[in-house]
Design an enzyme around this catalytic site. Structure first.
Site, PDB file in Angstrom:
ATOM      1  N   SER A  34      -4.296  56.473  10.023  1.00  0.00           N
ATOM      2  CA  SER A  34      -3.096  55.731  10.219  1.00  0.00           C
ATOM      3  C   SER A  34      -2.790  54.885  11.194  1.00  0.00           C
ATOM      4  CB  SER A  34      -2.440  57.136  11.360  1.00  0.00           C
ATOM      5  OG  SER A  34      -3.743  57.762  11.790  1.00  0.00           O
ATOM      6  N   ASN A 121      -8.937  65.618  17.651  1.00  0.00           N
ATOM      7  CA  ASN A 121      -7.583  66.585  17.730  1.00  0.00           C
ATOM      8  C   ASN A 121      -7.009  66.579  19.055  1.00  0.00           C
ATOM      9  OD1 ASN A 121      -8.371  67.179  15.012  1.00  0.00           O
ATOM     10  ND2 ASN A 121      -9.141  68.980  15.816  1.00  0.00           N
ATOM     11  N   THR A 166      43.863  65.003  22.439  1.00  0.00           N
ATOM     12  CA  THR A 166      43.104  65.405  22.178  1.00  0.00           C
ATOM     13  C   THR A 166      43.576  65.585  20.436  1.00  0.00           C
ATOM     14  OG1 THR A 166      45.242  67.259  22.107  1.00  0.00           O
ATOM     15  CG2 THR A 166      43.415  67.474  23.927  1.00  0.00           C
ATOM     16  N   HIS A 167      42.996  66.081  19.673  1.00  0.00           N
ATOM     17  CA  HIS A 167      43.163  65.931  18.334  1.00  0.00           C
ATOM     18  C   HIS A 167      43.759  64.725  17.919  1.00  0.00           C
ATOM     19  CE1 HIS A 167      43.414  70.457  18.074  1.00  0.00           C
ATOM     20  NE2 HIS A 167      44.414  70.411  19.462  1.00  0.00           N
ATOM     21  N   ASN A 296      34.420  41.989  14.547  1.00  0.00           N
ATOM     22  CA  ASN A 296      33.746  42.971  14.478  1.00  0.00           C
ATOM     23  C   ASN A 296      32.852  43.555  15.277  1.00  0.00           C
ATOM     24  OD1 ASN A 296      34.690  42.832  11.744  1.00  0.00           O
ATOM     25  ND2 ASN A 296      33.114  42.604  11.026  1.00  0.00           N
ATOM     26  N   GLU A 301      29.371  49.933  15.704  1.00  0.00           N
ATOM     27  CA  GLU A 301      29.469  50.818  15.125  1.00  0.00           C
ATOM     28  C   GLU A 301      27.160  51.073  14.525  1.00  0.00           C
ATOM     29  OE1 GLU A 301      31.229  48.670  11.860  1.00  0.00           O
ATOM     30  OE2 GLU A 301      31.561  47.442  13.415  1.00  0.00           O
ATOM     31  N   TYR A 328      -5.373  72.572  14.647  1.00  0.00           N
ATOM     32  CA  TYR A 328      -5.059  71.332  13.880  1.00  0.00           C
ATOM     33  C   TYR A 328      -4.415  71.415  12.739  1.00  0.00           C
ATOM     34  CZ  TYR A 328      -5.045  66.012  13.259  1.00  0.00           C
ATOM     35  OH  TYR A 328      -4.528  64.714  12.522  1.00  0.00           O
ATOM     36  N   GLN A 333      -0.200  64.267  11.706  1.00  0.00           N
ATOM     37  CA  GLN A 333      -0.601  62.844  11.872  1.00  0.00           C
ATOM     38  C   GLN A 333       0.608  62.525  11.798  1.00  0.00           C
ATOM     39  OE1 GLN A 333      -4.201  60.246  10.790  1.00  0.00           O
ATOM     40  NE2 GLN A 333      -2.943  59.257   8.843  1.00  0.00           N
ATOM     41  N   LYS A 336       4.116  60.885  14.138  1.00  0.00           N
ATOM     42  CA  LYS A 336       3.881  59.150  14.885  1.00  0.00           C
ATOM     43  C   LYS A 336       5.033  58.719  14.722  1.00  0.00           C
ATOM     44  CE  LYS A 336      -0.895  59.880  16.084  1.00  0.00           C
ATOM     45  NZ  LYS A 336      -0.556  61.322  14.898  1.00  0.00           N
TER      46      LYS A 336
HETATM   47  N1  ARG Z   1      -5.263  60.561  13.202  1.00  0.00           N
HETATM   48  C1  ARG Z   1      -5.614  61.658  13.021  1.00  0.00           C
HETATM   49  C2  ARG Z   1      -3.890  61.885  13.779  1.00  0.00           C
HETATM   50  O1  ARG Z   1      -2.544  61.338  14.282  1.00  0.00           O
HETATM   51  C3  ARG Z   1      -5.737  62.000  14.495  1.00  0.00           C
HETATM   52  C4  ARG Z   1      -6.844  63.517  14.244  1.00  0.00           C
HETATM   53  C5  ARG Z   1      -7.419  63.365  13.286  1.00  0.00           C
HETATM   54  N2  ARG Z   1      -8.360  65.063  13.554  1.00  0.00           N
HETATM   55  C6  ARG Z   1      -8.766  65.343  12.465  1.00  0.00           C
HETATM   56  N3  ARG Z   1      -9.337  66.057  12.863  1.00  0.00           N
HETATM   57  N4  ARG Z   1      -8.655  64.623  10.722  1.00  0.00           N
HETATM   58  O2  ARG Z   1      -3.268  63.335  14.117  1.00  0.00           O
END
Ligand code: ARG
Length: 468
Positions: A34, A121, A166-167, A296, A301, A328, A333, A336
């Site tokens: 990630s 975690n 309205t409408h 435009n 838009e 968890y 992941q 994000k």
């Molecule tokens: N990159 C992981 C996430 O975004 C971090 C936590 C990972 N934890 C694990 N036990 N693999 O969630």
């Protein structure tokens, strides 16, 4: 796949590789990493680690020398991150392991002690909350700026008459300032929702470790205070597993975008020459590569279009959570990218929208002419008849007949002579024309929340106070 059972502990080996007999396949490495997107959490990760280390030291778990080493190492890493020279590597999976690995490369043994009483975690949950809290604060400031711009525009147009719809059909005359203040109210609620959501973001997960807490005597309140959190997540399992605060944020963001989108829709319509209510500065418009005459409203838009992305981000997070067992899971992941996207989209949309407003010109004559066109004061005529004693339903019917007559003549209500009007009701006297004028119609709606210019001005004054 290489199945080398005797993988050596190279310095590049994974921080968790001890249990494994072979490294992950390249494909898996790339799939599970990630760092490509979570590196944007780096500053918050460092902030969280420093608070954790300070607490470990205060609790007698980390000695002074190690703490000093971690501090200086992190200072260097922070500088590298800011300078863009940090050696990010896919090998180290995510932002947390990249930074921890780098710390160990710089300060040695002390870096390997930092992860005591912690897990990625609770670490990642903390980072995301710190990131989101800072984002909410930036967004709140941006909303405030937009509200201020709206107040200023509304103030100069408290007396500007426009047809209220309205409408999408002409309904009743309203003050253009009043119309703008409707958006001020929406934004005030958006800001309120974000501020409320911030309270739930602002709790510390750290200390939950993987899910069950830790056997070390940690001081979570100390870390919470250090990081400016209002309190701690009270249950360690909940702390690492839920992302409801992120879902909630995206819901706030989606609503905010919806409000901007409605405004943008109106701007697009108002700018169409058939309406001609407003003009936009050239710097906020683009042309066509084939039609030389085009100007435009692309910015409006695009904001309208980007609302779809943020709705998508919300649905992505809801779907991400819906079937996750406690606690968890790696699924998290995936929180994000939608979250970052929602923050980025709302942030740029707010900024560009506020700029666009500053280049907006209002065509008072066009607004007035449009208000004169659609029998906007028909309700005022009915109200007039009610005041003379007629039941409202009967007045409604009477006025409907007057409107049909006026329409067949191609005339406005105010252009119908008294003698003609009296054919429909003997209750109508020469004082009727006060009720039929646009200004009279507006002025009469002077109650709380009404569109009378005086009331609009006091609403603006009240809003200005609330904004400060
Ligand atoms: N990159 C992981 C996430 O975004 C971090 C936590 C990972 N934890 C694990 N036990 N693999 O969630």
């Amino acid at each position: 796949m290489a199945s080398n059972k005797k993988v050596r502990r190279r310095s590049g080996a994974k921080l968790w590789s001890g249990r494994f007999s072979e490294p992950p396949a390249d494909l898996v490495k790339r799939f599970t990493a990630s760092v490509g997107f979570d590196r944007r959490l780096a500053e918050f990760d460092i902030q969280g680690s420093l608070a954790h280390a300070r607490m470990l030291h205060a609790a007698g778990i980390l000695n002074r020398r190690d703490l000093a080493a971690i501090r200086s190492g992190m200072a260097r890493i922070l500088a590298e991150v800011r300078r863009g020279s940090f050696p990010w590597s896919l090998e180290h999976e995510d932002v947390h392991l990249n930074i921890e690995r780098r710390l160990t490369d710089i300060v040695g043994e002390a870096g390997r002690r930092l992860h005591t009483a912690r897990s990625r975690n609770d670490q990642v949950a903390t980072d995301v909350r710190l990131y989101l809290r800072a984002s909410v604060d930036r967004l709140l400031a941006l909303i405030g700026r937009l509200q201020e711009a709206l107040l200023n525009l509304a103030e100069s147009h408290a007396d500007t008459v426009m047809p209220g719809f309205t409408h999408m059909q002409v309904a009743q005359p309203v003050s253009f300032g009043h119309h703008l203040m409707a958006y001020f109210e929406m934004l005030a609620r958006d800001a309120g929702r974000l501020a409320d959501c911030r309270r739930r973001i602002n709790r510390l997960p750290l200390g939950a470790a993987a899910l069950a807490g830790t056997s070390f005597a940690i001081d979570r309140m100390m870390v919470a205070k250090d990081l400016g959190f209002e309190g701690v997540c009270e249950n360690s399992i909940d702390a690492v597993s839920d992302r409801d605060f992120a879902v909630e944020f995206c819901a706030c963001a989606a609503l905010l975008m919806t409000h901007l989108s409605r405004f943008c829709e109106e701007i697009v319509i108002w700018m169409n020459p058939r309406f001609g209510f407003i003009g936009l500065a050239d710097r906020f418009c683009t042309g066509s590569s084939i039609m030389p005459q085009k100007k435009n409203p692309d910015v409006a838009e695009l904001i309208r279009g980007k609302t779809g992305r943020v709705n998508g981000d919300l649905v992505a997070l809801l779907t991400l959570m819906k079937a996750q067992p406690l606690a968890y899971n790696k699924d998290n992941q995936e929180d994000k990218e939608p979250l970052f996207d929602a923050v980025d989209t709302v942030e740029t949309s707010l900024a560009v929208f506020t700029e666009m407003l500053s280049g907006l010109t209002v065509n008072r004559e066009a607004l007035l002419a449009a208000a004169r066109e659609g029998y906007a004061t028909a309700t005022d005529l009915a109200d007039y008849l009610v005041r003379k004693g007629m039941p409202f339903r009967a007045a409604h019917e009477t006025v409907a007949r007057v409107v049909r007559y006026a329409e067949s003549q191609g005339r406005d209500l105010a252009e119908i002579k008294l003698t003609e009007l009296r054919r429909y009701s003997r209750l109508i006297g020469s004082d009727v024309f006060g009720a039929l004028s646009l200004e009279g119609s507006l002025r009469s709606r002077r109650h709380l929340g009404g569109t009378a210019p005086a009331r609009v001005r006091s609403a603006i004054a009240k809003a200005r106070k609330a904004l400060r």
